[in-house]
Scaffold this motif. Structure first.
Motif, PDB file in Angstrom:
ATOM      1  N   UNK A   2      28.969  18.362  68.797  1.00 32.38           N
ATOM      2  CA  UNK A   2      28.487  18.687  70.137  1.00 32.38           C
ATOM      3  C   UNK A   2      27.786  17.490  70.776  1.00 32.38           C
ATOM      4  N   UNK A   3      26.878  16.880  70.017  1.00 32.47           N
ATOM      5  CA  UNK A   3      26.150  15.729  70.565  1.00 32.47           C
ATOM      6  C   UNK A   3      27.090  14.570  70.896  1.00 32.47           C
ATOM      7  N   UNK A   4      28.035  14.309  69.964  1.00 34.60           N
ATOM      8  CA  UNK A   4      29.000  13.228  70.191  1.00 34.60           C
ATOM      9  C   UNK A   4      29.797  13.481  71.453  1.00 34.60           C
ATOM     10  N   UNK A   5      30.278  14.734  71.579  1.00 32.07           N
ATOM     11  CA  UNK A   5      31.104  15.070  72.747  1.00 32.07           C
ATOM     12  C   UNK A   5      30.324  14.826  74.027  1.00 32.07           C
ATOM     13  N   UNK A   6      29.074  15.281  74.041  1.00 32.43           N
ATOM     14  CA  UNK A   6      28.245  15.087  75.242  1.00 32.43           C
ATOM     15  C   UNK A   6      28.035  13.611  75.532  1.00 32.43           C
ATOM     16  N   UNK A   7      27.730  12.863  74.473  1.00 32.76           N
ATOM     17  CA  UNK A   7      27.440  11.437  74.674  1.00 32.76           C
ATOM     18  C   UNK A   7      28.669  10.690  75.177  1.00 32.76           C
ATOM     19  N   UNK A  19      20.279   8.047  74.795  1.00 36.30           N
ATOM     20  CA  UNK A  19      18.994   8.454  75.371  1.00 36.30           C
ATOM     21  C   UNK A  19      19.196   9.653  76.287  1.00 36.30           C
ATOM     22  N   UNK A  20      20.183   9.540  77.162  1.00 34.55           N
ATOM     23  CA  UNK A  20      20.445  10.608  78.125  1.00 34.55           C
ATOM     24  C   UNK A  20      20.767  11.926  77.450  1.00 34.55           C
ATOM     25  N   UNK A  21      21.648  11.868  76.463  1.00 32.31           N
ATOM     26  CA  UNK A  21      22.066  13.101  75.804  1.00 32.31           C
ATOM     27  C   UNK A  21      20.918  13.759  75.054  1.00 32.31           C
ATOM     28  N   UNK A  22      20.197  12.957  74.280  1.00 37.44           N
ATOM     29  CA  UNK A  22      19.109  13.541  73.484  1.00 37.44           C
ATOM     30  C   UNK A  22      18.034  14.110  74.413  1.00 37.44           C
ATOM     31  N   UNK A  23      17.766  13.376  75.507  1.00 38.84           N
ATOM     32  CA  UNK A  23      16.796  13.868  76.470  1.00 38.84           C
ATOM     33  C   UNK A  23      17.277  15.201  77.053  1.00 38.84           C
ATOM     34  N   UNK A  24      18.539  15.255  77.387  1.00 39.16           N
ATOM     35  CA  UNK A  24      19.123  16.488  77.914  1.00 39.16           C
ATOM     36  C   UNK A  24      19.004  17.612  76.906  1.00 39.16           C
ATOM     37  N   UNK A  25      19.273  17.300  75.643  1.00 39.26           N
ATOM     38  CA  UNK A  25      19.197  18.346  74.611  1.00 39.26           C
ATOM     39  C   UNK A  25      17.763  18.825  74.396  1.00 39.26           C
ATOM     40  N   UNK A  26      16.797  17.914  74.520  1.00 36.80           N
ATOM     41  CA  UNK A  26      15.392  18.333  74.426  1.00 36.80           C
ATOM     42  C   UNK A  26      15.107  19.390  75.487  1.00 36.80           C
ATOM     43  N   UNK A  60      22.157  17.420  67.874  1.00 37.50           N
ATOM     44  CA  UNK A  60      21.136  16.742  67.072  1.00 37.50           C
ATOM     45  C   UNK A  60      19.780  16.757  67.761  1.00 37.50           C
ATOM     46  N   UNK A  61      19.786  16.564  69.082  1.00 40.50           N
ATOM     47  CA  UNK A  61      18.538  16.594  69.834  1.00 40.50           C
ATOM     48  C   UNK A  61      17.872  17.956  69.704  1.00 40.50           C
ATOM     49  N   UNK A  62      18.697  18.991  69.764  1.00 37.30           N
ATOM     50  CA  UNK A  62      18.195  20.347  69.592  1.00 37.30           C
ATOM     51  C   UNK A  62      17.569  20.511  68.210  1.00 37.30           C
ATOM     52  N   UNK A  63      18.252  20.012  67.157  1.00 40.34           N
ATOM     53  CA  UNK A  63      17.728  20.127  65.791  1.00 40.34           C
ATOM     54  C   UNK A  63      16.360  19.470  65.676  1.00 40.34           C
ATOM     55  N   UNK A  64      16.243  18.296  66.326  1.00 45.43           N
ATOM     56  CA  UNK A  64      14.979  17.559  66.235  1.00 45.43           C
ATOM     57  C   UNK A  64      13.850  18.349  66.914  1.00 45.43           C
ATOM     58  N   UNK A  65      14.111  18.856  68.116  1.00 44.74           N
ATOM     59  CA  UNK A  65      13.088  19.607  68.839  1.00 44.74           C
ATOM     60  C   UNK A  65      12.742  20.894  68.088  1.00 44.74           C
ATOM     61  N   UNK A 115      14.039  18.551  58.510  1.00 46.93           N
ATOM     62  CA  UNK A 115      15.130  18.689  59.476  1.00 46.93           C
ATOM     63  C   UNK A 115      15.026  17.599  60.543  1.00 46.93           C
ATOM     64  N   UNK A 116      13.813  17.372  61.028  1.00 46.92           N
ATOM     65  CA  UNK A 116      13.602  16.355  62.058  1.00 46.92           C
ATOM     66  C   UNK A 116      14.045  14.993  61.559  1.00 46.92           C
ATOM     67  N   UNK A 117      13.575  14.630  60.352  1.00 46.97           N
ATOM     68  CA  UNK A 117      13.882  13.308  59.799  1.00 46.97           C
ATOM     69  C   UNK A 117      15.372  13.163  59.522  1.00 46.97           C
ATOM     70  N   UNK A 118      15.969  14.201  58.932  1.00 43.11           N
ATOM     71  CA  UNK A 118      17.391  14.135  58.587  1.00 43.11           C
ATOM     72  C   UNK A 118      18.226  13.966  59.844  1.00 43.11           C
ATOM     73  N   UNK A 119      17.907  14.694  60.903  1.00 45.50           N
ATOM     74  CA  UNK A 119      18.683  14.604  62.143  1.00 45.50           C
ATOM     75  C   UNK A 119      18.516  13.231  62.771  1.00 45.50           C
ATOM     76  N   UNK A 120      17.286  12.707  62.705  1.00 47.15           N
ATOM     77  CA  UNK A 120      17.045  11.376  63.263  1.00 47.15           C
ATOM     78  C   UNK A 120      17.879  10.333  62.536  1.00 47.15           C
TER      79      UNK A 120
END
Ligand SMILES: Nc1ncnc2c1ncn2[C@@H]1O[C@H](COP(=O)(O)OP(=O)(O)OP(=O)(O)O)[C@@H](O)[C@H]1O
Ligand SMILES: [Mg+2]
Lengths: 258, 268
Positions: B80-85, B210-217, B224-229, B239-244
């Motif tokens: 999902x993150x890759x597709x968005x990016x 940056x854009x994608x992760x910000x959007x996912x936040x 991945x951004x969702x997992x981190x948040x 989970x946060x560290x692994x996703x990062x």
């Protein structure tokens, strides 16, 4: 040789900028004969490049007209223009650079024109380098490639704007010889701008001297030298230094006038 | 074309060897540094000098990763993150490039739009988050829009300045050979700006992440951004560290990709 091959008739030109109006040329009159090599010298900023831009059609005169064989100059008459730097496109091979003009005119598939391009490359020793990129060539070879690029279009008049000033002195003398012989063989009519009086005398049939701005043509000096085979030889003629002094004084006077 | 023969003097061979050992020691040092950090981290958390609840630890990170891999959820989030990016990257780059061409073409348009572009460039795009959500809805479109917004202005500005910096003499040369504006654009301006285009691609790789992760936040339910948040909110630092970590690796791969592309272009 017709007297009115190319003619500038009462040509004036002003540049308009926010700061004001710059009168660059004032009532310029002169004729160029076919197959002649004319040099234009004058104080810096006097409008030499402007004259070439007018003849090439890149600029339109504020008043007066530029005539070719008695008719007003238009786009159908090919004028070749070479600049101080060779302006080869680094991303194109030498061959692709040379046929750029043909591409622009939609003649990139025209057999005759391509053959002409290939012949010029062969004749002037660049055929072996046709698949090289410009960065792989020496300064002199690059300048030769740039010359061939303009010759491919069979220009009626060839304009040179200080084409040798970017080269070091030794190379310059050789490239002058080189270019002179090519121009003579191809029977080109040339108008060249230069800062170098020696170069002007050694290359030209006539030298036009401009005054400082707003420029008029002060004098046109005919050059008759004892040796005529090549610019290097011509520099050795006994009359060379006399011409040099004359022209140098004329330019010096023109500069002091303001 | 003349290629130089490989026929080096002894001195030059020595020099080459020195260069090579230099490179090897650098790489060894880099690997050593990485291992030390991981080992130290693991050790300190095992000894409870650092509380693994706040600091996670390499072993817990890898366990989380393995769990996610075996359940397959990791690839779903990555996908999902890759597709968005990638979508954001491609759309933003193409759009920015196209706008730059338009602005190059028309000086009038350039002058009119100049203040708007300056403001858009200075504006922190994240501030537009709520507006985006309301206009395009919460979900993937909003994230891609955020990604595009972040990349597009800088693309336009960089490409426009590259187009405008083209040598005046070269343009005059084209015109003296009878070129029209289209020909000047396609045969001179665009190829001339190719190196800058590659730099823009490189910048956009970073920016689109940056854009994608910000959007996912802001809005997402996956990625991945969702997992981190999400990990942060429920205090699952593993989970946060692994996703990062995964994010780092992905950004690396995409960067390498552009690097290869750059080499291909520069060769010419
Ligand atoms: N596009 C322009 N806009 C305004 N002024 C100009 C422009 N081009 C040239 N000029 C001015 O017109 C005058 C003549 O310029 P031109 O370039 O023809 O001189 P030149 O004799 O070729 O000078 P140089 O010896 O430096 O090459 C100069 O004073 C210059 O400042
Ligand atoms: Mg000039």
């Amino acid at each position: 040789m017709s007297d009115d091959y190319l003619q500038l008739k009462d040509v004036s030109l002003s540049y308009h900028t926010k700061e004001g109006e710059i009168k660059a040329l004032k009532n310029i009159n002169f004729c160029v004969k076919q197959n002649e090599y004319i040099s234009i010298v004058g104080p810096s900023g006097c409008g030499k490049t402007t004259i070439l831009s007018l003849i090439s059609g890149l600029l339109k005169p504020s008043s007066g007209e530029v005539l070719f064989e008695g008719k007003k100059l238009d786009k159908s008459i090919q004028i070749g223009y070479m600049f101080q730097r060779d302006n080869l496109f680094e991303w194109r091979t030498i061959y692709k650079n040379v046929i750029l003009g043909l591409e622009l005119k939609g003649m990139a598939k025209d057999k005759q024109s391509l053959e002409r391009a290939n012949n010029l490359l062969k004749k002037y020793g660049l055929y072996d380098f046709k698949d090289c990129y410009p960065s792989e060539l020496s300064g002199g070879m690059r300048q030769r490639a740039a010359l061939i690029r303009t010759l491919v279009l069979k220009p009626k008049v060839l304009l040179l704007d200080e084409p040798f000033s970017a080269l070091d002195y030794q190379t310059k003398l050789n490239v002058c010889d080189d270019v002179h012989s090519i121009i003579t063989k191809e029977k080109q009519t040339v108008i060249a701008v230069t800062h170098d009086i020696g170069e002007a005398i050694s290359m030209s049939d006539r030298v036009a001297i401009l005054s400082s701005r707003p420029s008029i043509i002060k004098t046109v000096q005919e050059i008759h030298l004892q040796h005529i085979d090549s610019p290097l030889k011509r520099r050795e003629s006994p009359e060379f230094s006399k011409y040099f002094d004359n022209i140098w004084k004329e330019i010096d006077n023109a500069e002091k006038k303001d | 074309m003349q290629r130089k023969k490989i026929d080096y003097s002894n001195e030059h061979i020595k020099y080459l060897k020195l260069k090579k050992t230099d490179k090897i020691t650098t790489i060894l040092a880099q690997i050593f540094l990485l291992i030390t950090i991981i080992a130290l981290w693991e050790l300190l958390t095992q000894l409870k000098v650092l509380d693994p609840f706040f600091w996670s630890s390499p072993s817990r990170m890898f366990k989380t990763l393995f769990d996610m891999i075996s359940s397959g959820s990791l690839f779903e989030h990555i996908g999902i993150t890759m597709a968005e990016t990638i979508l954001g990257f491609i759309i933003a780059t193409a759009l920015g490039y196209f706008i730059a061409v338009l602005l190059w073409w028309s000086e009038k348009l350039r002058k009119i739009l100049d203040p708007y572009i300056v403001v858009l460039n200075a504006l922190p795009k994240i501030a537009l988050g709520p507006i985006i959500i309301i206009w395009v809805g919460a979900g993937m479109p909003a994230i891609i829009t955020m990604c595009i917004l972040i990349c597009v202005v800088i693309t336009t500005l960089s490409m426009l300045s590259a187009f405008l910096s083209c040598d005046k003499d070269k343009i005059a040369l084209m015109r003296s050979m009878g070129a029209n504006k289209f020909q000047i654009l396609f045969k001179l301006i665009l190829p001339n700006a190719l190196p800058e285009f590659v730099s823009v691609l490189k910048i956009n790789v970073g920016m689109s992440w940056v854009g994608t992760i910000m959007g996912e936040y802001l809005v997402s339910k996956a990625g991945l951004g969702y997992l981190i948040v999400y990990g942060g909110q429920v205090f699952k630092l593993d989970l946060v560290m692994a996703s990062t970590l995964v994010l780092c690796l992905l950004a690396c791969v995409m960067y390498l990709f552009v690097g290869i592309l750059e080499k291909k272009v520069r060769k010419k």
